[in-house]
Write a protein that holds these residues in place. Structure first.
Motif, PDB file in Angstrom:
ATOM      1  N   LEU A  16       0.827  -1.204   0.000  1.00 33.57           N
ATOM      2  CA  LEU A  16       0.000   0.000   0.000  1.00 33.57           C
ATOM      3  C   LEU A  16       0.864   1.257   0.000  1.00 33.57           C
ATOM      4  N   ARG A  17       1.529   1.484  -1.132  1.00 25.45           N
ATOM      5  CA  ARG A  17       2.449   2.619  -1.253  1.00 25.45           C
ATOM      6  C   ARG A  17       2.612   2.979  -2.727  1.00 25.45           C
ATOM      7  N   VAL A  18       3.154   4.187  -2.958  1.00 24.79           N
ATOM      8  CA  VAL A  18       3.474   4.609  -4.326  1.00 24.79           C
ATOM      9  C   VAL A  18       4.977   4.619  -4.563  1.00 24.79           C
ATOM     10  N   HIS A  19       5.790   4.704  -3.481  1.00 24.67           N
ATOM     11  CA  HIS A  19       7.245   4.669  -3.629  1.00 24.67           C
ATOM     12  C   HIS A  19       7.726   3.220  -3.728  1.00 24.67           C
ATOM     13  N   ASP A  20       8.662   2.981  -4.611  1.00 26.28           N
ATOM     14  CA  ASP A  20       9.249   1.656  -4.817  1.00 26.28           C
ATOM     15  C   ASP A  20       8.181   0.569  -4.835  1.00 26.28           C
ATOM     16  N   ASN A  21       7.228   0.757  -5.725  1.00 24.07           N
ATOM     17  CA  ASN A  21       6.186  -0.253  -5.912  1.00 24.07           C
ATOM     18  C   ASN A  21       6.326  -0.817  -7.322  1.00 24.07           C
ATOM     19  N   PRO A  22       6.957  -1.979  -7.474  1.00 24.14           N
ATOM     20  CA  PRO A  22       7.202  -2.533  -8.813  1.00 24.14           C
ATOM     21  C   PRO A  22       5.942  -2.756  -9.636  1.00 24.14           C
ATOM     22  N   ALA A  23       4.850  -3.188  -8.986  1.00 25.86           N
ATOM     23  CA  ALA A  23       3.611  -3.415  -9.725  1.00 25.86           C
ATOM     24  C   ALA A  23       3.065  -2.113 -10.298  1.00 25.86           C
ATOM     25  N   LEU A  24       3.024  -1.067  -9.485  1.00 25.06           N
ATOM     26  CA  LEU A  24       2.552   0.236  -9.941  1.00 25.06           C
ATOM     27  C   LEU A  24       3.484   0.809 -11.000  1.00 25.06           C
ATOM     28  N   HIS A  25       4.779   0.667 -10.781  1.00 23.54           N
ATOM     29  CA  HIS A  25       5.779   1.192 -11.713  1.00 23.54           C
ATOM     30  C   HIS A  25       5.637   0.536 -13.091  1.00 23.54           C
ATOM     31  N   ALA A  26       5.475  -0.784 -13.114  1.00 29.22           N
ATOM     32  CA  ALA A  26       5.362  -1.491 -14.390  1.00 29.22           C
ATOM     33  C   ALA A  26       4.085  -1.103 -15.118  1.00 29.22           C
ATOM     34  N   ALA A  27       2.978  -1.005 -14.386  1.00 27.92           N
ATOM     35  CA  ALA A  27       1.707  -0.652 -15.013  1.00 27.92           C
ATOM     36  C   ALA A  27       1.728   0.781 -15.536  1.00 27.92           C
ATOM     37  N   THR A 233      14.179   0.888  18.874  1.00 31.53           N
ATOM     38  CA  THR A 233      13.704   0.179  17.689  1.00 31.53           C
ATOM     39  C   THR A 233      13.060   1.166  16.717  1.00 31.53           C
ATOM     40  N   SER A 234      12.982   0.771  15.455  1.00 31.43           N
ATOM     41  CA  SER A 234      12.428   1.671  14.439  1.00 31.43           C
ATOM     42  C   SER A 234      10.910   1.763  14.508  1.00 31.43           C
ATOM     43  N   ARG A 235      10.258   0.731  15.020  1.00 33.36           N
ATOM     44  CA  ARG A 235       8.792   0.638  15.084  1.00 33.36           C
ATOM     45  C   ARG A 235       8.131   0.669  13.706  1.00 33.36           C
ATOM     46  N   ILE A 236       8.839   0.253  12.675  1.00 34.22           N
ATOM     47  CA  ILE A 236       8.253   0.292  11.337  1.00 34.22           C
ATOM     48  C   ILE A 236       7.626  -1.036  10.918  1.00 34.22           C
ATOM     49  N   SER A 237       7.620  -2.037  11.809  1.00 38.92           N
ATOM     50  CA  SER A 237       7.108  -3.347  11.412  1.00 38.92           C
ATOM     51  C   SER A 237       5.663  -3.301  10.904  1.00 38.92           C
ATOM     52  N   PRO A 238       4.746  -2.499  11.480  1.00 38.22           N
ATOM     53  CA  PRO A 238       3.398  -2.448  10.899  1.00 38.22           C
ATOM     54  C   PRO A 238       3.397  -1.918   9.465  1.00 38.22           C
ATOM     55  N   TYR A 239       4.294  -0.978   9.188  1.00 40.32           N
ATOM     56  CA  TYR A 239       4.345  -0.370   7.858  1.00 40.32           C
ATOM     57  C   TYR A 239       4.966  -1.328   6.847  1.00 40.32           C
ATOM     58  N   LEU A 240       5.869  -2.177   7.311  1.00 38.81           N
ATOM     59  CA  LEU A 240       6.390  -3.226   6.437  1.00 38.81           C
ATOM     60  C   LEU A 240       5.324  -4.289   6.185  1.00 38.81           C
ATOM     61  N   HIS A 241       4.570  -4.621   7.219  1.00 38.52           N
ATOM     62  CA  HIS A 241       3.530  -5.650   7.053  1.00 38.52           C
ATOM     63  C   HIS A 241       2.501  -5.246   6.011  1.00 38.52           C
ATOM     64  N   PHE A 242       2.047  -3.995   6.050  1.00 36.42           N
ATOM     65  CA  PHE A 242       1.045  -3.532   5.101  1.00 36.42           C
ATOM     66  C   PHE A 242       1.662  -2.975   3.820  1.00 36.42           C
ATOM     67  N   GLY A 243       2.975  -3.013   3.723  1.00 35.26           N
ATOM     68  CA  GLY A 243       3.634  -2.523   2.517  1.00 35.26           C
ATOM     69  C   GLY A 243       3.576  -1.026   2.365  1.00 35.26           C
ATOM     70  N   CYS A 244       3.349  -0.310   3.450  1.00 32.22           N
ATOM     71  CA  CYS A 244       3.415   1.154   3.399  1.00 32.22           C
ATOM     72  C   CYS A 244       4.862   1.612   3.216  1.00 32.22           C
ATOM     73  N   LEU A 245       5.780   0.748   3.580  1.00 31.29           N
ATOM     74  CA  LEU A 245       7.207   0.961   3.322  1.00 31.29           C
ATOM     75  C   LEU A 245       7.729  -0.219   2.526  1.00 31.29           C
ATOM     76  N   SER A 246       8.647   0.057   1.626  1.00 32.96           N
ATOM     77  CA  SER A 246       9.310  -0.995   0.858  1.00 32.96           C
ATOM     78  C   SER A 246      10.491  -1.539   1.655  1.00 32.96           C
ATOM     79  N   PRO A 247      10.547  -2.847   1.917  1.00 28.02           N
ATOM     80  CA  PRO A 247      11.705  -3.390   2.635  1.00 28.02           C
ATOM     81  C   PRO A 247      13.003  -3.177   1.877  1.00 28.02           C
ATOM     82  N   LEU A 248      12.941  -3.191   0.550  1.00 31.76           N
ATOM     83  CA  LEU A 248      14.149  -2.946  -0.234  1.00 31.76           C
ATOM     84  C   LEU A 248      14.650  -1.524  -0.024  1.00 31.76           C
ATOM     85  N   GLU A 249      13.751  -0.555  -0.057  1.00 32.34           N
ATOM     86  CA  GLU A 249      14.161   0.831   0.155  1.00 32.34           C
ATOM     87  C   GLU A 249      14.679   1.022   1.577  1.00 32.34           C
ATOM     88  N   VAL A 250      14.021   0.406   2.545  1.00 32.04           N
ATOM     89  CA  VAL A 250      14.455   0.497   3.935  1.00 32.04           C
ATOM     90  C   VAL A 250      15.872  -0.038   4.095  1.00 32.04           C
TER      91      VAL A 250
END
Length: 456
Positions: A16-27, A233-250
């Protein structure tokens, strides 16, 4: 290709993001796009939908819709069977392709299979690099489908080539006349009380949180990430779970600053590839130890005390209360309460895993399941009978008792590390504090577990 060409559908799932989203980028590189999210009744009406995640999902969808609107598009929301709803949108728009993120669970694989069957001549493109740094199946041991020991996996993981993160699209176009539907509020997709102090959902909040951590706290992560009171801790695990953040970018942004942090992200990929190769491990022991977990009235009573943070062991209770209060728990705390449940109380790891699913915003199927199996000794831990001392964990990771006092207000008046040993207080004082005696002698509980495993 012109804006009048056939569009491509982007099926958002856990990306659920627009940054580093391969599916959105390809489309987007192919012409007009249809950004689509389907509210799946299999999830909404099932045991995995819980108030905390429903609220976080609703906020994340609203944030995604706002980001798409800034770029000239909007989120199309449908409710129903995913394959049927996607196929209907394809027919309505004349789309020639559907793009989506690949995932690791058996549920996601079945969803992909049904989509392929439903789409007929429309192509389905699954982007395996959307939710993981290294997708499941990319790193394997000779003659095997996956690796079952983390350290050698991590050594290979570090050496894998990685693509560069993709920029968010500047402009998007959509087919004219398409009804977008309504982004749901949390109350529309789940009923129930949410955690009083849970994080807000969405890519905007996630990127802000990660940037703050990266700028201000990342450099001390290796030394301090287990400090319960300090909470570095970064506390970003919820954002990784929902894909609000890209693990690759992180990982890309943290690689040179906090290698110990990127190792933690590698655990996500490790658990995903274990689950992908062993989909039944969400319910079945990955490596059975022939446990006869305790049941009956005493077991139920102790489990209730564990859930309510009333075990009489302050560190355990503080961790469990943080979970209920925030929908999140410090990683060190998860290890402590898991060992306490499975090895000190000798209760089934599935009980704990389900309670975590009920409350955690980041209740990721792979991470939650495989971490619980690890602490229970039925998963990938090679020292499957290891015992953690609650007292030693408290002395090491909450030496002054600040974490306990923060989450167990009954003990806020006890100074220093003495807060970890309220059982030393006489019964009248304990009663006055409304804090229970320990429900179990840790040494006796641990001995019981080892005896059950045939090690005593």
């Amino acid at each position: 290709m012109s804006d009048q060409s056939a569009p491509s559908v982007v099926l958002f799932t856990r990306d659920l993001r627009v940054h580093d989203n391969p599916a959105l980028h390809a489309a987007a590189g192919d012409g007009p796009v249809v950004p689509l999210f389907v509210l799946d009744p299999t999830i909404l009406d099932g045991t995995f939908n819980r108030p905390n995640r429903a609220r976080f999902l609703a906020e994340s969808l609203a944030d995604l819709d706002a980001a798409l609107q800034k770029r000239g598009a909007a989120l199309v929301v449908r409710r129903g069977v995913v394959a049927d709803e996607v196929a209907a949108v394809v027919r309505e728009t004349g789309a020639r392709a559907v793009h989506m993120a690949g995932d690791a669970s058996g549920f996601s694989h079945r969803r992909e299979d049904r989509l392929r069957e439903a789409l007929d001549d429309c192509e389905l493109h699954v982007h395996d690099d959307s939710l993981f740094v290294v997708p499941p199946g990319q790193i394997t041991a000779t003659g095997k489908t996956h690796m079952s020991v983390f350290s050698p996996y991590h050594r290979k993981w570090e050496k894998e080539s990685r693509r560069s993160p993709l920029a968010a699209p500047r402009k998007l176009t959509m087919p004219p006349g398409l009804k977008t539907g309504k982004v749901p509020a949390a109350t529309e997709i789940s009923k129930g009380r949410t955690a009083p102090h849970m994080s807000a959902g969405g890519e905007t909040e996630g990127r802000k949180l990660f940037k703050t951590w990266l700028d201000q706290r990342a450099e001390g992560y290796a030394d301090d990430h287990d400090d319960l009171a300090g909470d570095r801790t970064s506390r970003i695990s919820p954002y990784l779970h929902f894909g609000c953040l890209s693990p690759l970018e992180v990982v890309t942004r943290a690689w040179d600053v906090a290698p110990a942090f990127t190792r933690q992200v590698a655990w996500r990929d490790f658990h995903a590839q274990v689950l992908a190769a062993n989909p039944r491990s969400t319910r079945d022991d990955l490596r059975p130890r022939h446990d006869r977990w305790r049941t009956g009235e005493d077991a139920e009573r102790e489990f209730t005390a564990w859930k309510e943070g009333r075990t009489g062991w302050p560190l355990v209770d503080a961790c469990m209360r943080q979970l209920v209060d925030e929908g999140w728990m410090h990683n060190r705390g998860r290890l402590v309460v898991g060992h306490f449940l499975c090895k000190t109380l000798y209760l089934d790891w599935r009980w704990g895993a389900q309670f975590f699913v009920d409350h955690l915003i980041d209740g990721d199927t792979a991470n939650n399941t495989m971490n619980w199996q690890w602490v229970a000794g039925t998963g990938t831990d090679s020292r499957f009978n290891r015992i953690l001392s609650v007292s030693s964990q408290a002395e090491r990771y909450d030496p002054n008792g600040d974490y306990v006092r923060r989450h167990v207000p009954e003990l806020s008046g006890i100074d220093g590390p003495e807060v970890h040993a309220p059982w030393k207080l006489d019964r009248d004082v304990r009663k006055q504090l409304d804090y229970p005696e320990p429900i179990v002698d840790v040494r006796e509980g641990n001995d019981r577990f080892l005896a059950a495993r045939g090690k005593k």
